[in-house]
Design an enzyme around this catalytic site. Structure first.
Site, short mmCIF file in Angstrom:
data_model
loop_
_atom_site.label_atom_id
_atom_site.label_comp_id
_atom_site.label_asym_id
_atom_site.label_seq_id
_atom_site.Cartn_x
_atom_site.Cartn_y
_atom_site.Cartn_z
CB CYS A 150 -5.65 6.35 -0.85
SG CYS A 150 -4.41 7.05 0.08
CG ASP A 205 -1.94 1.19 1.47
OD1 ASP A 205 -2.04 1.78 0.24
OD2 ASP A 205 -2.49 1.39 2.24
#
Length: 443
Positions: free
Chosen positions: A383, A330
């Site tokens: 994100c 991530d």
């Protein structure tokens, strides 16, 4: 904040301290590039009443989302523009606007407390100006500005280049408050048990079909009011972040690396689903990784997680040479998919930041790939909603790695990206913007 400032807060009239602190926080965000989270971390403890703390947060978020509208109002209503030295006065006026415009507080209370805050800020001579401007706002309201105007030009242009058909929806969704998503702990009863516990507590929640552990609250509540939160039965985690566990889907009992693990939500989720995983939660930031340890302890998965402070892009400094079966990367990114949760991103990011982030992501991908066993799986996630960080990054990686192939992910993960990945845009399924690419290493 100095001792003199603390004294001013303590001496401020009821309600004025909250407005004063909001103005100070926002001035730091706008003029010094400070993060909202960091500024709230010192400001919130200065207010004893939880209702005042909630109001402080609400004021800051409202101003950040409506800044372009409030800038236009000040430009139209002030005969003489405020100077750079008047940053706290400018943000206090915006705090006043937000009370009338977004929070719909009683006008007399909002005006009175904001004028008192001006005096507490040492702006006695401008108290009359504050009162006059807020009364005009009360009378005339605010002309609507296009949602695009809230975004810096470079970012709006990037969104329109990457997502021309969805750009307006992205702008609008990014300026809306985010819902509260919860993750039910499978090891402590799971979603059905927590649905019942929430209902018994009078908290309305609905299950998402996109993740077996996800619950969305109709009306957000403080975590200390959530049944079982302190015992780890529930955690706060957006739907998009929860879907990362499904996208990675590591084999039972496998050796897993969470390469940028802090603050630990995704690692905890993986271990809640499969306590037999041998998981290493790695992060370069020791302070943030300490929060991961707290998360593991609260959720009861600490025994399955090894925690280590290290740089995932430099395996030679820490890796023991034993390959991982699955890796979650991530990656650090622009956070352009979570503006609704972090509206200050619009004011902190610069166009030149993207090239630097793309370079960091590429180095992390290379390093993590070298630690993955043949036959293993790597989930590259961000994100962000920018193609340079997402689909283009993955395309470049696949071009130079013959042993890598992209595995298909279904519609539950968002829009198809050239057959190699998925992108959920902000607000889709009422979730954050998030990118997923599942990469398999050929054996």
């Amino acid at each position: 904040m100095s001792k003199a400032d603390d004294f001013s807060i303590a001496k401020a009239a009821p309600g004025a301290a909250t407005r004063m602190l909001a103005a100070r926080v926002l001035a730091q965000v706008f003029t010094r590039g400070r993060s909202l989270k960091a500024e709230l971390a010192w400001a919130l403890p200065k207010l004893a009443d939880t209702r005042d703390r909630a109001l402080l947060e609400a004021l800051c978020f409202a101003v950040l989302r409506r800044r372009s509208t409030y800038d236009a109002a000040l430009q139209a209503w002030m005969q003489k523009p405020l100077s750079a030295r008047d940053a706290d006065l400018r943000t206090l006026l915006m705090v006043g606007f937000a009370q009338l415009d977004v929070l719909a507080l009683p006008a007399h209370a909002a005006l009175s407390a904001t004028v008192d805050a001006a005096r507490a800020l040492g702006r006695e001579r401008q108290a009359g100006l504050v009162n006059a401007i807020l009364r005009r706002a009360q009378r005339e309201g605010f002309p609507e500005q296009p949602a695009r105007d809230a975004f810096p030009v470079w970012l709006a242009e990037a969104v329109e280049r990457d997502w021309p058909a969805q750009a307006e929806a992205i702008y609008a969704a990014s300026l809306q408050p985010a819902p509260l998503w919860l993750r039910a702990n499978r090891q402590q009863g799971g979603r059905e048990k927590m649905m019942a516990a929430l209902a018994e507590a009078g908290i309305a929640a609905e299950a998402s079909p996109l993740s077996a552990d996800a619950l969305r609250l109709a009306v957000p509540v403080p975590v200390n009011q959530l049944p079982g939160f302190g015992e780890g039965l529930l955690s706060v985690q957006d739907l998009s972040a929860q879907c990362a566990a499904d996208a990675l889907a590591p084999p039972t009992g496998s050796r897993v690396l969470d390469a940028c693990a802090a603050p630990g939500g995704k690692s905890a989720h993986l271990l809640e689903r499969d306590p037999s995983l041998r998981l290493l939660a790695l992060d370069i930031d020791a302070r943030r990784l300490a929060r991961a340890k707290d998360t593991f302890a609260r959720t009861g998965v600490g025994e399955g997680a090894q925690v280590q402070v290290a740089d995932a892009s430099d395996p030679g400094a820490w890796w023991d040479g034993v390959p991982f079966d699955a890796i979650l990367l991530d990656a650090p990114c622009s956070a352009t998919g979570v503006i609704r949760r972090q509206p200050d991103v619009m004011f902190h990011r610069r166009a030149e930041d993207i090239d630097a982030l793309v370079g960091i992501q590429a180095r992390l991908l290379e390093a993590c790939w070298s630690m993955l066993r043949p036959g293993g799986v790597l989930l590259y996630a961000t994100c962000s909603i920018l193609r340079a960080e997402n689909a283009d990054q993955v395309k470049g990686f696949l071009k130079w790695h013959a042993d890598a192939e992209a595995a298909a992910l279904g519609d539950a993960f968002g829009l198809d990206c050239d057959g190699i990945a998925r992108q959920r845009l902000p607000g889709e399924n009422d979730a954050d913007g998030f990118f997923y690419a599942r990469l398999l290493k050929k054996g």
